[in-house]
Design an enzyme around this catalytic site. Structure first.
Site, PDB file in Angstrom:
ATOM      1  N   HIS A  54       0.858  -1.189   0.000  1.00 19.44           N
ATOM      2  CA  HIS A  54       0.000   0.000   0.000  1.00 19.44           C
ATOM      3  C   HIS A  54       0.895   1.240   0.000  1.00 19.44           C
ATOM      4  O   HIS A  54       2.015   1.207   0.519  1.00 19.44           O
ATOM      5  CB  HIS A  54      -0.852  -0.055   1.269  1.00 19.44           C
ATOM      6  CG  HIS A  54      -1.932   0.963   1.363  1.00 19.44           C
ATOM      7  ND1 HIS A  54      -1.701   2.275   1.697  1.00 19.44           N
ATOM      8  CD2 HIS A  54      -3.274   0.862   1.177  1.00 19.44           C
ATOM      9  CE1 HIS A  54      -2.849   2.934   1.723  1.00 19.44           C
ATOM     10  NE2 HIS A  54      -3.823   2.101   1.408  1.00 19.44           N
ATOM     11  N   GLN A  83      -4.773  -5.161   6.702  1.00 20.68           N
ATOM     12  CA  GLN A  83      -5.721  -6.154   6.191  1.00 20.68           C
ATOM     13  C   GLN A  83      -5.529  -7.505   6.871  1.00 20.68           C
ATOM     14  O   GLN A  83      -6.117  -8.500   6.446  1.00 20.68           O
ATOM     15  CB  GLN A  83      -5.557  -6.319   4.667  1.00 20.68           C
ATOM     16  CG  GLN A  83      -5.747  -5.035   3.885  1.00 20.68           C
ATOM     17  CD  GLN A  83      -7.188  -4.559   3.897  1.00 20.68           C
ATOM     18  OE1 GLN A  83      -8.110  -5.320   4.173  1.00 20.68           O
ATOM     19  NE2 GLN A  83      -7.391  -3.288   3.593  1.00 20.68           N
ATOM     20  N   LYS A 117     -10.775  -0.556  10.220  1.00 27.07           N
ATOM     21  CA  LYS A 117     -10.985  -1.745   9.389  1.00 27.07           C
ATOM     22  C   LYS A 117     -11.353  -2.963  10.243  1.00 27.07           C
ATOM     23  O   LYS A 117     -11.716  -4.009   9.728  1.00 27.07           O
ATOM     24  CB  LYS A 117      -9.734  -2.041   8.570  1.00 27.07           C
ATOM     25  CG  LYS A 117      -9.421  -0.966   7.525  1.00 27.07           C
ATOM     26  CD  LYS A 117      -8.271  -1.404   6.640  1.00 27.07           C
ATOM     27  CE  LYS A 117      -7.594  -0.261   5.926  1.00 27.07           C
ATOM     28  NZ  LYS A 117      -8.370   0.331   4.857  1.00 27.07           N
ATOM     29  N   CYS A 130      -4.706   2.533  -3.752  1.00 27.56           N
ATOM     30  CA  CYS A 130      -3.460   3.024  -3.149  1.00 27.56           C
ATOM     31  C   CYS A 130      -2.315   2.051  -3.412  1.00 27.56           C
ATOM     32  O   CYS A 130      -1.469   1.809  -2.542  1.00 27.56           O
ATOM     33  CB  CYS A 130      -3.614   3.285  -1.653  1.00 27.56           C
ATOM     34  SG  CYS A 130      -4.802   4.584  -1.281  1.00 27.56           S
ATOM     35  N   ASP A 137       2.777  -4.404   7.575  1.00 25.48           N
ATOM     36  CA  ASP A 137       1.532  -3.635   7.469  1.00 25.48           C
ATOM     37  C   ASP A 137       0.386  -4.621   7.674  1.00 25.48           C
ATOM     38  O   ASP A 137       0.081  -5.423   6.796  1.00 25.48           O
ATOM     39  CB  ASP A 137       1.477  -2.971   6.086  1.00 25.48           C
ATOM     40  CG  ASP A 137       0.056  -2.570   5.682  1.00 25.48           C
ATOM     41  OD1 ASP A 137      -0.860  -2.618   6.524  1.00 25.48           O
ATOM     42  OD2 ASP A 137      -0.125  -2.229   4.499  1.00 25.48           O
TER      43      ASP A 137
END
Lengths: 425, 146
Positions: free
Chosen positions: A139, A220, A243, A382, A217
């Site tokens: 991302h 997700q 999220k 993104c 990261d």
């Protein structure tokens, strides 16, 4: 014997629905926005999740019963706010498998967390001749942050490429690692493709070949998969509260204590100091050293409520639910003329299906679906470097979460068939 | 469903789809006097607009790039509408087109807009107005810079 009775009782639809067409894992009624609009098919949960009522209730309860500036403790209400904040940190840490809860820093989200690691650890440890490695599926929050840090520090910026089915090419990644590698950053799960990366395997590879820090990261990851930070092998792991069903503007950075203690502060202000002299200031202990200013207690409480909500469902059940929906969607969409689904097989994904339709731009698909109450994302997600490697300017993306069900998949497929007819006419 | 299909027809009219499938005046313009580029950072759509003038009058306009049906059809229609107009007329057209896609009733009834009126349905889709105005934003730059 009892099965035929159940079939006629009408009270146990779960027994009738085939596994390939799952019901929601959590009822829509548990999400006020979805409950208020039964026709809405919300397929953009990878962008942000709808909020469980339990989260909204927790926010209201905090502001109605415990709101004060924490860590100032001169009166009981401030102590209540302080306790609520610490309790939230402990619950979120437990949810993501971090035993040392003081190594969980509350931040505004994954983007801020990534900037914190780059701005503090990166500025202190990356220099000319060093190398920073990211992946083609990162991302922009990761990609651009480390790209700019590398440029600012005179370091080389390297990109690990992907396999044709959208997984990190581990051989290529390994070839980029060496004694000058200082940082390896990658997503737990690709937001654009849904690919679940083997974090432990990648971390082991990095340790074997370099002294680099491993930065994950997890934006997700945490909403969709069981995460146990202490056993992942990563040095830093970031995620966003919104999220996970928590409030926007909440999130956390998890880090290893030795690294966090050695890192310089990232922002200055109240709460993060121990003693302020006319010339010299000393820093507060973890986690406060990295939480300058009045902390966002309310949203931390909301985030903790979201983690409790998910823990109640069970993260193994969440990912199994999403994969069943993804498998159904890949099969249904794959049968529509001109549709190409990007990324790996369903069992290597979270609940994301990124796709293109020949001769129809993703923005047109999104508008046609929107007219049917189906919300999908259209764009570069993104992830412009990834879009270039797929050879498309943009994709359409449907993403599932705990409230998604087979009706969502069907509404998506019917909308795409309608788009096909409109543009073929 | 029928309501929804009717609304869709308002934005995806046959005329728009026709311009999308068979764009007019697409490709580079040899001997262009002015050129402007626009990108929509949301979706990566790109438009390059090139214009040739005879004195004060547009002799020819062509575009290249890629994008959704709305951005491509809008650019295609723009190149047709521009030919033969003076700079002042082109500037007025930019303003009137902007009014059209922002839902202005006067613009919607302006027969001087010709085929461009097919794009008025975009006004109901705020997320798509930028697609429709991408080429027009490039034209605005051409007119201000020329």
């Amino acid at each position: 014997m009892s099965s035929s009775a159940s079939l006629h009782s009408g009270a146990t639809p779960a027994l009738i629905a085939p596994l390939a067409a799952p019901l929601p894992l959590a009822p829509r009624d548990a999400f006020p926005l979805l409950a208020a609009d039964p026709a809405l098919r919300y397929l953009d949960s990878a962008a942000t999740a709808q909020k469980p009522r339990a989260v909204l209730d927790a926010l209201r309860h905090y502001y109605e019963t415990a709101n004060a500036n924490p860590h100032r403790g001169a009166y009981r209400l401030s102590v209540a706010a302080t306790d609520a904040y610490h309790d939230a940190r402990a619950r979120v840490a437990r949810f993501v498998g971090l035993r040392d809860a003081d190594c969980l820093l509350f931040v505004r989200g994954t983007t801020e967390a990534m900037n914190l690691v780059a701005g503090s650890w990166g500025q202190a440890h990356v220099g000319p001749g060093d190398e920073v490695v990211v992946t083609r599926m990162d991302h922009h929050a990761t990609f651009v942050t480390w790209q700019q840090l590398a440029h600012a520090r005179g370091a080389a910026f390297r990109i690990a490429e992907l396999t044709p089915d959208g997984r990190v090419d581990l051989d290529h990644l390994a070839s980029l690692l060496g004694p000058r590698t200082k940082v390896v950053a990658f997503p737990h799960v690709s937001n654009a493709l849904g690919t679940v990366n083997p974090v432990r395997e990648i971390a082991a590879l990095v340790r074997e070949r370099s002294d680099a820090i491993v930065v994950v990261d997890g934006a997700q990851g945490v909403p969709h998969l069981p995460v146990e930070f202490d056993r992942l092998g990563a040095d830093f792991y970031a995620f966003s509260g919104h999220k996970v069903g928590g409030p926007m503007g909440s999130g956390a950075l998890l880090g290893r204590r030795a690294l966090l203690e050695a890192m310089p502060p990232w922002q200055f202000g109240g709460d993060m100091i121990a003693f302020v002299g006319d010339e010299v200031t000393t820093w507060n202990a973890l986690p406060h050293k990295f939480e300058a200013g009045t902390p966002n207690v309310g949203d931390a409480v909301g985030l903790a409520a979201a983690c409790d909500f998910l823990a109640g469902l069970g993260m193994d059940a969440v990912i199994a639910h999403e994969r069943a929906l993804v498998a159904a969607a890949m099969e249904r969409l794959g049968a529509i003329e001109g549709v190409r689904v990007h990324g790996p097989a369903a069992d290597q994904r979270s609940g994301v299906v990124s796709f293109s339709m020949a001769d129809v731009h993703p923005h047109d698909l999104a508008t046609i679906l929107d007219e049917r109450g189906v919300c999908i994302r259209a764009g570069h997600h993104c992830a412009q470097p990834l879009m270039r490697s797929l050879g498309v300017p943009a994709t359409a993306r449907a993403s599932f979460w705990v409230y998604s069900d087979a009706a969502d998949v069907e509404a998506l497929a019917e909308g795409l068939e309608s788009a096909r007819r409109l543009f073929a006419a | 469903m029928t309501v929804s299909d009717a609304q869709l027809a308002a934005i995806y009219q046959e005329l728009i789809l026709d311009h999308y499938r068979r764009p007019r005046n697409k490709g580079a313009l040899a001997g262009a006097d002015a050129r402007a580029e626009r990108r929509n950072p949301l979706c990566g759509d790109e438009i390059v607009l090139e214009v040739a003038f005879d004195g004060d009058v547009v002799r020819e306009a062509r575009f290249s790039g890629r994008g959704c049906s709305i951005s491509q059809a809008s650019a295609s229609m723009l190149t047709q509408a521009l030919r033969g107009r003076t700079r002042a007329e082109a500037e007025a057209l930019v303003r009137q087109f902007s009014a059209l896609v922002h839902g202005d009733a006067g613009a919607a009834g302006d027969e001087g807009l010709g085929e461009l009126r097919a794009l008025q349905g975009v006004a109901r889709f705020p997320a798509r107005i930028r697609c429709a105005t991408l080429a027009w934003s490039a034209l605005d730059e051409v007119l201000r810079g020329a």
